[in-house]
Enzyme design. Structure first.
Site, PDB file in Angstrom:
ATOM      1  CB  THR A 147      -0.904   0.009   1.249  1.00 46.34           C
ATOM      2  OG1 THR A 147      -1.756  -1.145   1.219  1.00 46.34           O
ATOM      3  CG2 THR A 147      -1.756   1.268   1.311  1.00 46.34           C
ATOM      4  CB  CYS A 163      -5.551  -7.777   1.505  1.00 48.48           C
ATOM      5  SG  CYS A 163      -6.915  -8.590   0.635  1.00 48.48           S
ATOM      6  CG  PHE A 164      -1.170 -10.183   3.995  1.00 50.46           C
ATOM      7  CD1 PHE A 164      -1.226 -10.645   5.293  1.00 50.46           C
ATOM      8  CD2 PHE A 164      -1.755 -10.945   3.000  1.00 50.46           C
ATOM      9  CE1 PHE A 164      -1.841 -11.844   5.585  1.00 50.46           C
ATOM     10  CE2 PHE A 164      -2.367 -12.150   3.285  1.00 50.46           C
ATOM     11  CZ  PHE A 164      -2.401 -12.618   4.593  1.00 50.46           C
ATOM     12  CB  CYS A 165      -0.486  -3.366   3.563  1.00 53.01           C
ATOM     13  SG  CYS A 165      -1.083  -2.809   5.165  1.00 53.01           S
ATOM     14  CG  ASN A 166       0.419  -6.755  -2.251  1.00 54.85           C
ATOM     15  OD1 ASN A 166      -0.215  -6.440  -3.255  1.00 54.85           O
ATOM     16  ND2 ASN A 166       1.656  -7.220  -2.321  1.00 54.85           N
TER      17      ASN A 166
END
Length: 775
Positions: free
Chosen positions: A55, A324-327
């Protein structure tokens, strides 16, 4: 020097600019890159980034947009087509600067993208988009350098943001931007902070930056104490492991072993236990990092929500990342989530970082495990054992419990076949003594019977249950309040209702020396603390084995000596005040750690713990006590009985129904004819009180704690999940819709419960990002 040495380069080629973290380093690049905006005579700059990016990389486009520079996302598969974008020789001399960013290693899947792209793009062999200009490379190395060596002498990217705690776990408040000295003179800086100026005038627009690149861009005082610690971190890392190459091989071996075993796990019907999201087959550490991303499936191939798996893993002392793991880009790619799906999920209440793991049966995210230099083969085995223990149980293939109401509304059932009433077989439940109420069991503020009956009749007329079979009444069998959050229950036969729920329910909570709420998750012995309310004497009496009883006044301390503080309950801010040294000493002695007792302030202007409840018609904001999610929690004895049979069979031991009721820590226990029929209700009325159903209670590890002994049995939560069919829901949340009457509302045991069935039989889970039953 030590940092540059770690990356096989020198101060002649690179400069280290310390930042507060990797995100701050990326933001700095976006701010100082020599962009050429749209609308000038020169060709304009472009910011290109791989969609499989963090992100913080994608967020750079916010800055470039403000500078009138276009951003272009590129999907990983499109990289293969970049050679077609090669420019003719006459256009390759254009000097317009463009920036291409990509991760050395995906933080989502662990895929390693070729470092050779750096030179290929800079030389023109590959071109992100077909536009004249000179390309510079931003290599996001935060995930990569945590377990792999990076040689900047060979792979000379222009900007490399790194995060030190991801390398050796400390310190968390400092990162760095490694800048290639060839690009450094062209960087533009607008703001200048302390320590960055060689000279400037306060009265005129005159400013000369320092010559040192690092000093020019490090605004203010850097975290010099943490910087000192970095040398020791690198030295210890080298001493313990022998270097990054060995870490690379070690962590990959663990990941490959785990991947191989996970890939082969099958249910009895041959269905896979997990779905792994990967671009590689884990054949080489050069293309795959020590990250495994997956979702757990049931026997029918349906995804089990990541929040449910996370709760199970915590019982085994395993920490996994979920979501979503900042992705978002990689998450969409691997899970098949469209742009429209993202927007629909948002409308359904799902936001990044919460625990809404399924929307319309489809996953909103996944589960990630990562291995580091301290990880061992035993760690990998522990994780695999956890998956096999919780998913490959012999009872997991049983038909999950579902509400029988759905069947009843779809099938015609003979009326001469009466429904089974679980309460008929229920043995008497030993009650917690109402010792502080003495013999005053009939409260002196009881309403006039005529007025009460008229209101009950009015409520009953509007709350006639539809689509319910049989005529057996539903009644309240038990009422519990928990004056101190996460402590023992106080059982009553009737109790006044306030605007936040049962009067004095969760008005107090125990906090540690940092002011953070302590629950049974951290201190299971809290369940051994008994608190009882004496309404006549206006005191709360607190008792525990081995401790002298201690009392706390119900009168709020509003004097000058009261210390008002702000606390947090599941991300909700509440105003509280400290209950004093005497009670703090009592709890500290019992728990063996420094802690204090605080109480929610009744200052309406400042302290209302409010929550917007979707669909609740009576009020826009509902006032809450120190509960996590709603004013009341209701469970059904019939549901408990059915659950008891399954859990007892799974654990091969008999559980008493009183024990199970205690574990689920409800406020209201009812006896309904059908198990789980409460999940089909939209509203209920109890006497003169009317409630709206907010949603199901998603259970956490607290149900694994025996409320009489404080002992844990981690099999309870997996057993509940198996019984409920991939869910850990049990019980429903209620909000009170108070009637405007001239007498206090009272909730009483024996009162009849009148439900209204909802039109849509699927209850949506609460939208809070916290676990809901930790109080």
């Amino acid at each position: 020097f030590r940092i540059l040495q770690h990356f096989h380069t020198t101060a002649e080629d690179y400069t280290v600019i310390f930042t507060s973290g990797c995100t701050a380093a990326l933001k700095l690049v976006a701010e100082v890159f020599p962009w050429i905006p749209e609308g000038t005579k020169q060709p304009s700059s472009r910011f290109c980034y791989l969609t499989d990016s963090h992100t913080s990389v994608v967020g750079m486009r916010g800055i470039t947009a403000s500078m009138n520079v276009l951003s272009v996302p590129i999907k990983p598969k499109e990289i293969l087509l970049l050679e077609k974008n090669r420019l003719p020789a006459e256009e390759q001399n254009c000097k317009t600067p463009h920036l291409f960013s990509y991760p050395a290693q995906s933080n989502f899947s662990g895929t390693k993208y070729p470092l050779s792209w750096i030179q290929d793009i800079k030389s023109g062999k590959l071109c992100p988009i077909k536009t004249p200009g000179k390309w510079f490379i931003l290599l996001d190395a935060a995930s990569y350098v945590s377990s792999s060596p990076l040689d900047l002498g060979v792979h000379q990217a222009d900007f490399i943001p790194i995060s030190f705690y991801k390398i050796f776990g400390f310190p968390t408040g400092i990162g760095a931007l490694l800048v290639n000295n060839r690009i450094a003179p062209f960087l533009r800086k607008t703001y200048f902070g302390g320590g960055t100026a060689a000279a400037y005038l306060a009265g005129e627009d005159f400013y000369i930056p320092r010559k040192s690149i690092a000093e020019r861009f490090e605004d203010g005082t850097v975290s010099f104490l943490d910087i000192i610690a970095l040398k020791h971190g690198f030295d210890v890392l080298e001493k313990l492991t022998g270097g990054m190459e060995k870490i690379k091989q070690h962590t990959f071996a663990l990941a490959r072993y785990t991947y191989t075993v996970l890939s082969t796990l099958r249910y009895a019907n041959g269905a896979p236990v997990v779905r792994i999201y990967s671009d590689t087959d884990f054949s080489s550490p050069d293309v795959q990092g020590p990250i495994i991303n997956f979702n757990v499936l049931d026997e029918n191939g349906e995804v089990i929500g990541f929040s449910q798996v996370d709760k199970m893993a915590s019982l085994y002392n395993i920490h996994v990342r979920t979501g979503c793991f900042c992705n978002t880009g990689a998450c969409q790619l691997h899970l098949g989530i469209s742009n429209e799906d993202i927007q629909r999920n948002l409308q359904a209440g799902h936001v990044c970082g919460d625990d809404i793991d399924l929307v319309d049966g489809r996953p909103t995210g996944s589960i990630r495990i990562s291995f580091g230099y301290m990880s061992s083969f035993e760690d990998a085995q522990t994780f695999l054992k956890f998956i096999m223990t919780t998913r490959l149980s012999k009872l997991d293939t049983e038909i999950p419990f579902q509400s029988s109401v759905k069947k009843l509304t779809a099938e015609s059932v003979s009326e001469d076949h009466p429904p089974f009433n679980s309460a008929d077989k229920l043995s008497p439940i030993p009650r917690i003594s109402d010792r502080e109420l003495g013999n005053n069991s009939t409260l002196n503020w009881q309403p006039l019977e005529a007025e009460a009956e008229s209101i009950r009749a009015a409520v009953s007329e509007t709350a006639v249950p539809t689509c319910r079979r049989g005529d057996k009444p539903i009644t309240v069998t038990n009422i519990y309040l928990y004056p101190i959050k996460s402590c023992s229950a106080f059982e009553v036969t009737e109790w006044p209702v306030g605007n936040q729920g049962l009067l004095y329910d969760r008005n107090w909570m125990v906090v540690n020396q940092n002011g953070v709420c302590v629950t049974q998750k951290q201190e299971p012995r809290l369940c051994l603390v008994n608190s009882s309310i004496d309404l006549k004497q206006k005191v709360m009496v607190i008792q525990a084995e081995g401790m002298d009883p201690i009392s706390v006044s119900l009168e709020e301390n509003t004097g000058k000596e009261a210390v008002i503080c702000e606390s947090k309950v599941c991300s909700h801010r509440v105003k509280t005040y400290d209950c004093g040294e005497r009670i703090a000493g009592w709890f500290s002695m019992f728990l063996g750690r420094p802690c204090r007792l605080i109480r929610q302030s009744s200052d309406v202007k400042n302290s209302l713990h409010q929550k917007n409840i979707k669909g609740l018609a009576s009020a826009t904001n509902i006032s809450l006590s120190l509960v996590n999610e709603a004013q009341y929690l209701l469970i059904n004895v019939a549901s408990i009985l059915q659950l008891k049979e399954h859990i007892s069979a799974r654990l091969e031991q008999t559980l008493e129904i009183e024990e199970l009721i205690g574990r689920f820590r409800a406020n209201i226990v009812i006896s309904a004819p059908e198990s789980f029929e409460e999940e089909e209700w939209a509203e209920i009325s109890i006497g003169a009180l009317r409630f709206q159903v907010v949603g199901p209670c998603s259970r956490c590890q607290i149900i694994c704690i025996d409320q009489q002994s404080g002992e844990r049995n981690k099999e309870l939560l997996p057993s509940l999940s198996a019984a409920r069919g991939r869910k850990t829901n049990f019980g429903i949340y209620l909000m009170n819709q108070p009637l405007h009457s001239s007498f206090p509302d009272v909730l009483s045991v024996g009162s009849q419960v009148l439900p209204v069935l909802k039109e849509n039989t699927e209850i949506q889970p609460p939208t809070s990002s916290e676990e809901k039953c930790s109080g």
